[in-house]
Design a protein around this motif. Structure first.
Motif, short mmCIF file in Angstrom:
data_model
loop_
_atom_site.label_atom_id
_atom_site.label_comp_id
_atom_site.label_asym_id
_atom_site.label_seq_id
_atom_site.Cartn_x
_atom_site.Cartn_y
_atom_site.Cartn_z
N ILE A 19 0.96 -1.21 0.11
CA ILE A 19 -0.09 -0.15 -0.12
C ILE A 19 0.97 1.32 0.08
O ILE A 19 1.83 1.39 0.75
CB ILE A 19 -0.92 0.25 1.29
N ALA A 20 0.45 2.17 -0.68
CA ALA A 20 1.20 3.46 -0.92
C ALA A 20 0.37 4.74 -0.69
O ALA A 20 -0.84 4.42 -0.94
CB ALA A 20 2.01 3.66 -2.12
N PRO A 21 0.81 5.70 -0.11
CA PRO A 21 -0.11 6.86 -0.05
C PRO A 21 -0.47 7.54 -1.38
O PRO A 21 0.37 7.11 -2.40
CB PRO A 21 0.65 7.94 0.97
N LEU A 134 -3.41 -7.72 -1.42
CA LEU A 134 -4.72 -6.94 -1.12
C LEU A 134 -4.76 -6.84 0.38
O LEU A 134 -4.57 -7.63 1.12
CB LEU A 134 -5.99 -8.00 -1.49
N PRO A 135 -5.26 -5.77 0.74
CA PRO A 135 -5.53 -5.38 2.31
C PRO A 135 -6.98 -5.95 2.86
O PRO A 135 -7.70 -6.05 2.08
CB PRO A 135 -5.38 -3.98 2.54
N LYS A 136 -6.76 -6.15 3.96
CA LYS A 136 -8.23 -6.53 4.48
C LYS A 136 -8.98 -5.34 4.87
O LYS A 136 -10.29 -5.32 4.58
CB LYS A 136 -7.88 -7.20 6.13
N TYR A 243 -10.94 -14.90 -4.86
CA TYR A 243 -11.87 -13.73 -4.41
C TYR A 243 -11.19 -13.24 -3.07
O TYR A 243 -10.55 -14.30 -2.34
CB TYR A 243 -13.29 -14.17 -4.62
N ALA A 244 -11.71 -11.98 -2.61
CA ALA A 244 -11.13 -11.50 -1.35
C ALA A 244 -12.29 -10.52 -0.91
O ALA A 244 -12.87 -9.84 -1.87
CB ALA A 244 -10.03 -10.87 -1.36
N THR A 245 -12.20 -10.20 0.28
CA THR A 245 -13.12 -9.08 0.72
C THR A 245 -12.12 -7.90 1.55
O THR A 245 -11.28 -8.41 2.23
CB THR A 245 -13.96 -9.80 1.88
N ILE A 246 -12.59 -6.85 1.04
CA ILE A 246 -11.98 -5.58 1.66
C ILE A 246 -13.07 -4.79 2.33
O ILE A 246 -14.08 -4.48 1.86
CB ILE A 246 -11.39 -4.56 0.74
N THR A 247 -12.79 -4.39 3.63
CA THR A 247 -13.49 -3.61 4.51
C THR A 247 -13.19 -2.16 4.31
O THR A 247 -12.00 -1.97 4.83
CB THR A 247 -13.74 -3.98 5.80
N VAL A 248 -14.11 -1.11 3.79
CA VAL A 248 -13.52 0.06 3.52
C VAL A 248 -13.93 1.03 4.84
O VAL A 248 -15.40 0.98 5.13
CB VAL A 248 -14.04 0.83 2.37
N THR A 257 -4.31 -9.59 3.41
CA THR A 257 -5.34 -10.46 3.57
C THR A 257 -4.99 -11.69 2.34
O THR A 257 -4.45 -11.64 1.41
CB THR A 257 -6.75 -10.15 3.33
N ALA A 258 -5.66 -12.75 2.82
CA ALA A 258 -5.90 -14.05 1.67
C ALA A 258 -7.40 -13.80 1.27
O ALA A 258 -8.27 -12.84 1.70
CB ALA A 258 -5.51 -15.10 2.26
N ALA A 259 -7.61 -14.86 0.30
CA ALA A 259 -9.21 -14.80 -0.15
C ALA A 259 -10.09 -14.96 1.18
O ALA A 259 -9.68 -15.58 2.27
CB ALA A 259 -9.25 -15.92 -0.88
N GLY A 260 -11.27 -14.35 0.93
CA GLY A 260 -12.24 -14.36 2.00
C GLY A 260 -13.51 -13.86 1.86
O GLY A 260 -13.74 -13.43 0.62
#
Length: 260
Positions: A19-21, A134-136, A243-248, A257-260
């Motif tokens: 991740i970068a700003p 990918l981030p969680k 597939y993966a889930t990201i919470t914003v 994260t891994a797939a979730g």
């Protein structure tokens, strides 16, 4: 099975977390173009397998006009060219990605957006059958994803916002029609083996977002994808766990994260 062509949005660094700003300080003129380009991505992603409906074609045309009118001088010619190709493809039902000029000009636009729009940047890798990097969680905002395929197969990266309470796992297992009811399609990209592409996604609304690859297992070439689509019984990368889930969140830290 989804067609390859309309999976391609108008397309396609971090430290340990990938991740970068924000990449750059933007001017109002650049911001206007970046916002207009995001609208093109969203309109393009809304198109289904059979090409755009009349309403979708009108929305796509409006978004393209917005991108053309705000394009910075250094990429204005690229934007005008690619807008013409997309309009023609939308009318004919053809795959714009089959046009070499689309790929060439699209790459120039993508690199400009990645370097100039000031979005949070993610470096994501696709392998069999998962996304790496990918981030969680993410803070609410606009995101630029640099997606590299290091696997033996082609991979895509599609992002959608979950509308209700269903899990991403449940949604990606539904038919395309049901998926579009349960999730708002935001954008995405795909990459050939060993190549990099970009996706730009508006994730300013807090909530859950899904990231998924729908390509069929055995997608070692575009021909293999078409053959799998005709067979109707091919397993997808998503069915293998890609597939993966990201919470914003409105604020907060990020973790991988891994797939979730």
């Amino acid at each position: 099975m989804r067609k390859l062509g309309f999976l391609v949005a108008l397309t396609a660094v971090g430290a340990l977390l990938g991740i970068a700003p924000a990449a750059a300080q933007t001017t109002p003129e650049v911001t206007a173009f970046c916002d207009a380009a995001l609208k093109v991505d969203k309109a393009f992603s809304a198109v289904g397998d059979r090409g755009p409906t009349k309403k979708q074609a009108q929305a796509l045309d409006r978004s393209l006009s917005g991108a053309e009118s705000t394009a910075p001088p250094e990429i204005a010619a690229d934007v005008q060219s690619i807008a013409g190709i997309i309009r023609s493809a939308a009318q004919s039902g053809q795959d714009p990605f089959g046009n070499p000029t689309f790929q060439q000009n699209g790459a120039a636009i993508d690199q400009y957006r990645y370097n100039s729009c000031g979005y949070t940047q993610l470096d994501v890798t696709g392998i069999e059958y998962e996304f790496q990097g990918l981030p969680k969680t993410l803070p609410a905002g606009k995101v630029a994803i640099r997606f590299t395929d290091t696997g033996a197969e082609l991979h895509e990266l599609q992002v959608f916002r979950v509308k209700g309470k269903d899990s991403v796992k449940k949604i990606v297992g539904l038919s395309e029609r049901e998926q579009r009811k349960k999730g708002e399609q935001l954008g995405g990209t795909f990459a050939m083996q060993g190549e990099t592409s970009y996706a730009f996604v508006d994730m300013t609304k807090p909530g859950r977002y899904g990231v998924v690859c729908h390509l069929p297992v055995g997608s070692t070439s575009e021909e293999a994808i078409e053959e799998a689509g005709e067979a109707h019984d091919a397993k997808s990368h998503a069915e293998r766990g890609m597939y993966a889930t990201i919470t914003v969140e409105s604020s907060g830290s990020t973790t991988t994260t891994a797939a979730g």
